[in-house]
Scaffold this active site. Structure first.
Site, PDB file in Angstrom:
ATOM      1  N   HIS A 133       0.985  -1.115   0.027  1.00 38.47           N
ATOM      2  CA  HIS A 133      -0.048  -0.016   0.110  1.00 38.47           C
ATOM      3  C   HIS A 133       0.841   1.302  -0.009  1.00 38.47           C
ATOM      4  O   HIS A 133       0.964   1.801  -1.052  1.00 38.47           O
ATOM      5  CB  HIS A 133      -0.925   0.018   1.293  1.00 38.47           C
ATOM      6  CG  HIS A 133      -2.018   1.291   1.190  1.00 38.47           C
ATOM      7  ND1 HIS A 133      -2.139   2.059   0.222  1.00 38.47           N
ATOM      8  CD2 HIS A 133      -2.818   1.489   2.238  1.00 38.47           C
ATOM      9  CE1 HIS A 133      -2.927   2.793   0.609  1.00 38.47           C
ATOM     10  NE2 HIS A 133      -3.455   2.645   1.839  1.00 38.47           N
ATOM     11  N   HIS A 168      -0.286   1.342 -12.456  1.00 41.39           N
ATOM     12  CA  HIS A 168      -0.872   1.462 -11.066  1.00 41.39           C
ATOM     13  C   HIS A 168      -2.032   0.499 -10.985  1.00 41.39           C
ATOM     14  O   HIS A 168      -2.790   0.185 -11.999  1.00 41.39           O
ATOM     15  CB  HIS A 168      -1.453   2.862 -11.175  1.00 41.39           C
ATOM     16  CG  HIS A 168      -1.895   3.486  -9.647  1.00 41.39           C
ATOM     17  ND1 HIS A 168      -3.155   3.078  -9.272  1.00 41.39           N
ATOM     18  CD2 HIS A 168      -1.283   4.018  -8.684  1.00 41.39           C
ATOM     19  CE1 HIS A 168      -3.109   3.540  -7.916  1.00 41.39           C
ATOM     20  NE2 HIS A 168      -2.027   4.171  -7.735  1.00 41.39           N
ATOM     21  N   ASP A 207       4.330   7.746  -7.328  1.00 46.82           N
ATOM     22  CA  ASP A 207       5.308   7.281  -6.717  1.00 46.82           C
ATOM     23  C   ASP A 207       6.606   7.161  -7.153  1.00 46.82           C
ATOM     24  O   ASP A 207       7.758   7.421  -6.413  1.00 46.82           O
ATOM     25  CB  ASP A 207       4.966   5.816  -6.089  1.00 46.82           C
ATOM     26  CG  ASP A 207       3.645   5.707  -5.368  1.00 46.82           C
ATOM     27  OD1 ASP A 207       3.475   6.211  -4.303  1.00 46.82           O
ATOM     28  OD2 ASP A 207       2.681   4.879  -5.957  1.00 46.82           O
TER      29      ASP A 207
END
Length: 426
Positions: A266, A307, A365
């Site tokens: 996560h 993603h 990210d």
């Protein structure tokens, strides 16, 4: 009233089961399966990937189209025109503030940035090499022992005060986790600084000299906070809602969210990006690792690409890429080996047919990890900063849950264990 009716027939059950179908303002229709329990049936949905567990007005995601909206506003527009604190107000209230409302909101947040002095003693109980997330989970949960004057979850004013305290104190706690790990004294917050400037001050300042936050880096931090503020019903947000359904106090619920975010599946994605770059080690090794990524028999994965939710592109990534370029230019970083690897991987992912066909584009990210490293923040702190950012999303969903009629969460199961059996005679 239902917009449509779905009719279900099941072998072995008499008649037709009617299930209401509801339409939201965006997204797929949902089939209300609650009538099934009256027929002795449950639905089976491991991971809740096809189940709407709540109704919400806060955030909407369309992964296929690469859309992320906060109260209807596209994330790209908020990142360009808004700020993290204004977005906090938006998530809490469902609308943008007036100038006067925003000034008051900022003033309230600045008035709550300090933590109780006795909380400093909590840190002394941890080893210096403790993971910052281990400390954060504990300290956030302990907030209820110090701020128990407003824990009535049925009182809207109490819920609002808790939200203010959490938004204001999370940067202070995050910076304290870092300072403790390197053996430096805690820096008290400064109310003359902006939210992100204050965070950098508490992270990198020291009592020996004045710390002047770099405006480019402060702006980058604000973007990181904003782009991670909320992401609909993800694992940690769902955890906060489920914990909240028991009537637990908000600090305990947010601590549960922090613990869930700690999981590498996560919240650890940007830290995983840095670990991957370190594993590659040198730009000359990139072709070998690209081949490994394409090999279905190899467990190696390129982190920071693609993603789970966004099947097209991550709408936050373009904003983060520009911010990344600004930070690297400001700091004059041009010969860092790890960043050179990142740049080459980025170009390959945008041009290589294998990645383009599978829409494995760089995500938020990938860029945020590079930015945080360039600023000087260690990878062990990345998830802590994610938790700081996501606190507003968590507390907004928690408040929304308690603002409406609700019931305690109770997922069902498909039992596949032993049938009833008697305990053997001895």
């Amino acid at each position: 009233m239902a917009d449509k009716i779905a009719r279900l027939t099941v072998d072995g059950f008499e008649g037709v089961i009617e299930l209401p179908v509801y339409s939201g303002t965006e997204g797929p229709d949902v089939v209300d399966v609650r009538p099934l329990t009256g027929h002795g049936l449950f639905t089976y949905d491991p991971g809740f990937v096809s189940t709407a567990a709540c109704e919400s007005k806060i955030t909407f995601i369309d992964g296929a189209k690469g859309i992320l909206l906060h109260a209807g506003y596209p994330i790209e527009q908020l990142a360009e025109k808004s700020s993290y604190l204004e977005t906090c107000f938006l998530l809490m209230n469902g609308r943008l503030p007036t100038k006067e409302e925003f000034e008051k909101f900022v003033g309230i947040i600045k008035g709550h940035t300090m933590v109780h002095e006795q909380m400093h003693n909590f840190f002394k109980g941890f080893r210096r090499d403790a993971h910052p997330m281990a400390i954060m989970v504990s300290v956030v949960g302990a907030l209820s022992a110090f701020y128990h004057d407003s824990l009535d979850i049925n009182n809207a004013k109490h819920r609002e005060i808790c939200a203010y305290r959490l938004i204001a104190k999370m940067p202070t706690i995050a910076a304290m986790c870092y300072k403790y790990s390197i053996g430096m004294p805690f820096q008290y917050p400064r109310n003359d600084l902006s939210y992100s400037e204050n965070f950098l001050h508490m992270m990198f300042g020291n009592p020996c000299e004045e710390y002047i936050p770099n405006p480019i880096l402060a702006k980058a931090m604000d973007k990181i906070f904003l782009l991670h503020a909320d992401h609909e019903q993800n694992a940690s947000t769902s955890t906060v809602r489920l914990a909240g359904s028991s009537g637990a106090n908000p600090f305990a619920c947010i601590a549960a969210g922090v613990a869930t975010l700690w999981g590498p599946a996560h919240g650890g994605a940007n830290e995983a990006v840095l670990n991957m770059l370190e594993e590659i080690g040198d730009a000359k090794n990139i072709p070998d690792f690209i081949d490994r990524a394409k090999d279905p028999k190899d467990s190696f994965r390129l982190m920071g690409f693609g993603h789970r939710v966004y099947r097209n592109f991550d709408p936050r990534a373009n904003v983060m890429k520009k911010t990344c370029d600004d930070v690297l230019a400001e700091l004059g970083i041009i010969d860092d080996p790890m960043l050179e690897i990142a740049k080459q991987l980025e170009q390959i992912a945008l041009q290589d047919e294998y990645f383009v066909k599978r829409k494995l584009y760089p995500n938020v990210d990938f860029y945020s990890g590079i930015i945080l490293k360039a600023i000087g923040i260690p990878s062990s702190m990345f998830t802590v900063i994610f938790a700081l950012s996501r606190t507003i999303g968590w507390i907004s969903h928690w408040n929304e849950f308690h603002s409406e009629p609700n019931k305690i969460g109770r997922p069902r199961q498909l039992y596949t264990g032993e049938n009833k059996r008697d305990y053997p005679e001895k």
